[in-house]
Write a protein that holds these residues in place. Structure first.
Motif, PDB file in Angstrom:
ATOM      1  N   LEU A 179       0.736  -1.120   0.028  1.00 20.13           N
ATOM      2  CA  LEU A 179       0.004  -0.003   0.117  1.00 20.13           C
ATOM      3  C   LEU A 179       0.975   1.327  -0.169  1.00 20.13           C
ATOM      4  CD1 LEU A 179      -2.884   1.431   0.306  1.00 20.13           C
ATOM      5  CD2 LEU A 179      -2.473   0.942   2.601  1.00 20.13           C
ATOM      6  N   GLN A 180       1.911   1.129   0.876  1.00 17.70           N
ATOM      7  CA  GLN A 180       2.773   2.617   0.877  1.00 17.70           C
ATOM      8  C   GLN A 180       3.584   2.646  -0.606  1.00 17.70           C
ATOM      9  OE1 GLN A 180       5.268   1.367   4.223  1.00 17.70           O
ATOM     10  NE2 GLN A 180       4.018   2.778   5.572  1.00 17.70           N
ATOM     11  N   GLN A 239       1.007   4.267  -2.837  1.00 15.11           N
ATOM     12  CA  GLN A 239       0.779   5.569  -2.437  1.00 15.11           C
ATOM     13  C   GLN A 239       1.918   6.441  -2.846  1.00 15.11           C
ATOM     14  OE1 GLN A 239       0.019   4.761   1.639  1.00 15.11           O
ATOM     15  NE2 GLN A 239      -2.127   5.466   1.430  1.00 15.11           N
ATOM     16  N   VAL A 288       1.678   9.703  -5.484  1.00 14.23           N
ATOM     17  CA  VAL A 288       1.903  10.653  -4.984  1.00 14.23           C
ATOM     18  C   VAL A 288       2.727  11.447  -6.167  1.00 14.23           C
ATOM     19  CG1 VAL A 288       3.090  12.307  -3.654  1.00 14.23           C
ATOM     20  CG2 VAL A 288       1.527  10.396  -2.632  1.00 14.23           C
TER      21      VAL A 288
END
Length: 446
Positions: A160-161, A164, A168
């Motif tokens: 998930l990181q 993300q 971004v």
């Protein structure tokens, strides 16, 4: 667990009296148990280590080592510590019973004993022993499942990181491109609009602030709802900062054209593909954009910028994204110097470039700030890790920078830092990209 499984258990009887051995062994054998016998402590220990029983009936008064010593040795060995021991003895004093239980026995039967009582206690402690073993096995299975689930959750969090960070990164580049394109095509209208209205905005703002001050003088005790809103919006700060903000806008409007031209060069909208560029141009443009943060302020002198540029060829890269790395690293260096302004150390940022071998360049950006501990340095490329206060840092800048350098450019990004000795980021990338990577970087953390 059923009675049949209990009766198939192995029981070791230890007694120096042959008559007692015969009576107990015959009775327990007839009850369905597998019975082993020993007439002293030493032989009992040998049998236990050779073929561990499920339960031991242990006499106390025996030649050689007595029952107490035999029990102590059994309970001191990890291989035999869990075997339940029931003392059988003619010693009926409470002191002897307490001693037997204190060294690890589970029960104490006084001679002469009733066979039915012995059978009942044997079955009870076997059942407790097997239940304890089952509980231990269940605990092991549960811990294993917890570890597996934790590993799955950690992997999901890491995925998930990474996702993300990619989102971004894409959003930043997209927003930057749209901003520059819009300003470049509409530069005249916004500039005229800003210059034409800033004078009125200053006047109107001052009028509103005067009215607000008058209200505060006439109504010094506002209601709870108004007071909560004042605190939420930090009214005192707004009153102090708003005129400064308008003044900054006035100064900024005069430099819009110059900054937009530099920003176009920084973002390189028209050069989104992999192509040769001048690395020094990107660094210089980034420093120009950051000039307002570098120049002297009331709280600190101007940050000194020292450049040691080597003779670099054009480097094949995604220049817009690489310039974003320069922006993140230089901004972090400025943040470090601002946080360290009370130390007395000179505020200096040193940028060095050089060629390494035939197909690699090295770019070093170092500052004279406070540095960082190893526990912090080892995590700075992790997504969402930040040492900055809430609202000032997102923990994404260095993670994105690492992804751009390592995944998009097949390079490396290293941080070197010690407390009190500043921080240095060292970036190495190939001059020519032999393997063309995709447009979507795969994020890794150091």
């Amino acid at each position: 667990m059923n009675l049949e499984s209990l009766n198939s258990s192995v029981i070791l009887i230890v007694d120096d009296n042959p008559a007692n051995l015969d009576v107990l062994s015959d009775f327990l054998d007839s009850a369905g148990f597998e019975v082993l016998v020993a007439q002293d402590g030493e032989s009992a220990l040998d049998k236990v280590y050779y073929a561990p029983p499920d339960l031991i009936l242990l006499d106390i008064m025996m030649p050689g080592i007595d029952g107490f010593e035999t029990c102590k040795r059994l309970k001191s060995d990890p291989k035999t510590i869990d075997i339940p021991v029931i003392f059988t003895s003619a010693l009926a004093d409470t002191v002897d019973k307490v001693k037997g239980l204190s060294i690890g026995a589970v029960d104490y039967i006084t001679k002469p004993f009733q066979q039915e009582e012995v059978l009942a206690r044997v079955r009870l402690h076997l059942k407790l022993h097997f239940l304890t073993q089952q509980l231990a096995q269940q605990n092991v299975l549960l811990e294993e499942r917890v570890r597996e689930r934790t590993a799955e959750l950690n992997q999901a969090l890491e995925d998930l990181q990474k996702a993300q960070v990619q989102l971004v990164q894409s959003e930043k580049m997209s927003s930057l491109g749209q901003l520059v394109a819009g300003v470049a095509h509409e530069i005249n209208n916004p500039v005229n609009f800003i210059f034409g209205n800033l004078v009125h905005a200053n006047e109107y703002t001052q009028n509103i602030l005067d009215i607000l001050q008058l209200y505060q003088d006439k109504y010094p005790d506002p209601g709870a709802e108004i007071q909560d809103t004042i605190e939420d919006f930090e009214l005192d700060f707004l009153v102090e900062d708003l005129p400064k903000l308008l003044q900054s806008m006035q100064v900024g409007a005069e430099r819009i054209r110059e900054i937009v031209l530099s920003l176009r060069k920084f973002s390189r909208i028209d050069e989104a593909e992999l192509k040769p560029v001048e690395i020094h141009d990107g660094i210089d443009t980034t420093l120009m954009i950051l000039h307002n943060r570098i120049k002297a302020k009331s709280s600190r002198p101007e940050i000194e910028i020292v450049k040691h540029y080597g003779n670099l060829p054009e480097v094949e890269c995604y220049s817009g994204q690489l310039n974003q790395v320069f922006m993140n690293l230089l901004s972090n260096a400025i943040d470090a110097l601002e946080d360290d302004r009370d130390s007395g150390r000179p505020g200096r940022i040193v940028v060095q470039t050089s060629c390494i071998g035939d197909n690699q360049i090295e770019i070093s950006i170092s500052d004279t700030g406070m540095g960082m501990e190893e526990s912090v340095r080892s995590q700075i490329f992790n997504p969402f890790f930040t040492t900055k206060p809430i609202g000032k840092g997102t923990g994404m800048g260095l993670a994105i920078s690492y992804s751009i350098v390592a995944d998009k450019h097949n390079g490396s990004l290293e941080c070197r830092s010690q407390p009190g000795q500043g921080t240095e980021f060292v970036m190495r990338i190939p001059i020519r990209q032999n393997v063309r990577t995709s447009n979507s970087p795969q994020v890794q953390t150091a």
